[in-house]
Enzyme design. Structure first.
Site, mmCIF file in Angstrom:
data_model
loop_
_atom_site.group_PDB
_atom_site.id
_atom_site.type_symbol
_atom_site.label_atom_id
_atom_site.label_comp_id
_atom_site.label_asym_id
_atom_site.label_seq_id
_atom_site.Cartn_x
_atom_site.Cartn_y
_atom_site.Cartn_z
ATOM 1 N N ARG A 150 0.873 -1.168 0.000
ATOM 2 C CA ARG A 150 0.000 0.000 0.000
ATOM 3 C C ARG A 150 0.915 1.225 0.000
ATOM 4 N NH1 ARG A 150 -1.986 -3.432 4.162
ATOM 5 N NH2 ARG A 150 -4.069 -4.289 3.724
ATOM 6 N N LYS A 174 -1.863 -2.312 8.231
ATOM 7 C CA LYS A 174 -2.998 -1.815 9.004
ATOM 8 C C LYS A 174 -3.001 -2.408 10.406
ATOM 9 C CE LYS A 174 -6.080 -1.137 5.058
ATOM 10 N NZ LYS A 174 -7.354 -1.547 4.418
ATOM 11 N N HIS A 246 -2.197 2.183 -5.893
ATOM 12 C CA HIS A 246 -2.779 0.916 -5.439
ATOM 13 C C HIS A 246 -2.896 -0.087 -6.585
ATOM 14 C CE1 HIS A 246 -4.409 -0.675 -1.692
ATOM 15 N NE2 HIS A 246 -5.276 -1.378 -2.398
ATOM 16 N N ARG A 249 -0.293 -2.679 -6.436
ATOM 17 C CA ARG A 249 -0.618 -3.740 -5.468
ATOM 18 C C ARG A 249 -1.606 -4.727 -6.080
ATOM 19 N NH1 ARG A 249 -0.963 -4.927 0.168
ATOM 20 N NH2 ARG A 249 -3.049 -5.420 0.925
ATOM 21 N N HIS A 272 -3.359 -9.479 4.408
ATOM 22 C CA HIS A 272 -4.798 -9.558 4.656
ATOM 23 C C HIS A 272 -5.083 -10.463 5.853
ATOM 24 C CE1 HIS A 272 -5.810 -8.587 0.173
ATOM 25 N NE2 HIS A 272 -5.553 -7.508 0.877
ATOM 26 N N TYR A 281 -8.947 -11.168 -5.989
ATOM 27 C CA TYR A 281 -7.958 -11.229 -7.064
ATOM 28 C C TYR A 281 -7.979 -12.535 -7.858
ATOM 29 C CZ TYR A 281 -6.058 -7.163 -4.698
ATOM 30 O OH TYR A 281 -5.919 -5.923 -4.127
#
Length: 302
Positions: A150, A174, A246, A249, A272, A281
């Site tokens: 990111r 995150k 992005h 990514r 994730h 994806y």
């Protein structure tokens, strides 16, 4: 309102006004966190309650189903979404609940924009290598694509996060979650070339953690600056104007999965928490499927 803030408000409502059990609140919290993660990956930006559509939610439900979750789990997540958006409607956070029409969990979902491998190469070689700024820009693009970062993770990198010997970088994602990202040989070379030319401001040089990517004043680069930089090279290379930081990514994940990488490995590389978020994806074009069939099946062609 930001979806994460709205979800926190809903959970407080359950606890204070509905006197829900800790287990109920925990279940709702996990369901909503998975939904918000998916939407943020889809939008490549923080999601707000007002912009979430029924189609977006159908895509999420399809991703949950494709990830192999049981019918019971899918039904619970649908119930969590409906309860949350009913609350959001009562609180005037949305005009109408986008979860109300949900019925079929397998409707086609929106796919993220990504570049082909040829387009990626075109973009990566766009920055010049005869200036410090060009070396920095190439290092930014190579590193982002190499590790599937990111943009916030990219600008947060420090000198101590790079291990050239092992070909790894430490990434802070995150929720302050850390992971190791792969640093390919092209990205490593681009980084080394940039670091040899980088100058640091007095403030950056004195800082405990020295930023890898800096602006012309020697201070840490911002996410906005990376976006402006990319826009310049998109215009030069005549690539799709939807391309953003992005997109690199998205392309990273798409290319790995199309080449046969295990989805759980890609999940780890992207950072994730939920496999459902990575599931977005797992799209392979009909052309690629047909090519694979014709190469592998003994009676595909005469």
């Amino acid at each position: 309102m930001d979806m994460r803030a709205a979800a926190d408000r809903f959970l407080r409502y359950l606890k204070v006004e509905r006197n829900a059990s800790d287990l109920t609140i925990k279940s709702y919290g996990e369901d909503l966190e998975a939904l918000v993660d998916y939407l943020e990956e889809l939008y490549a930006a923080p999601a707000t309650t007002g912009e979430v559509s029924t189609l977006d939610l159908r895509g999420y439900v399809a991703a949950v189903s494709d990830a192999g979750y049981s019918e019971t789990t899918i039904a619970r997540r649908l119930a969590s979404m409906r309860s949350f958006f009913r609350f959001a409607q009562r609180e005037d956070l949305v005009d109408r609940s986008p979860a109300k029409p949900l019925r079929n969990p397998r409707r086609k979902r929106k796919l993220p924009h990504f570049l082909t491998t040829d387009e990626i190469s075109k973009l990566l070689y766009a920055p010049p290598t005869n200036t410090a700024a060009g070396l920095r820009d190439r290092a930014i693009l190579e590193t982002t694509y190499s590790a599937g970062l990111r943009v916030s993770e990219l600008v947060g990198l420090n000198d101590s996060d790079v291990d050239f010997e092992q070909g790894l970088i430490r990434v802070r994602g995150k929720g302050k979650r850390e992971r190791l990202g792969p640093l390919g040989s092209f990205a490593a070379k681009a980084l080394q070339d940039w670091l040899a030319k980088r100058t640091l401001s007095v403030r950056s040089a004195a800082a405990k953690e020295k930023p890898i990517f800096t602006n012309k004043f020697g201070n840490r680069l911002t996410t906005r600056s990376v976006g402006r930089m990319l826009e310049k090279y998109i215009a030069q290379t005549d690539l799709d104007t939807r391309t953003s930081p992005h997109t690199l990514r998205h392309s990273f994940a798409t290319h790995l999965l199309d080449a046969g990488a295990d989805i759980r490995s890609v999940q780890e590389l992207l950072g994730h928490k939920s496999l459902v978020t990575t599931q977005i994806y797992t799209h392979v074009s009909t052309t690629r499927l047909k090519e694979a069939y014709e190469k592998a099946h003994p009676r595909a062609q005469v």
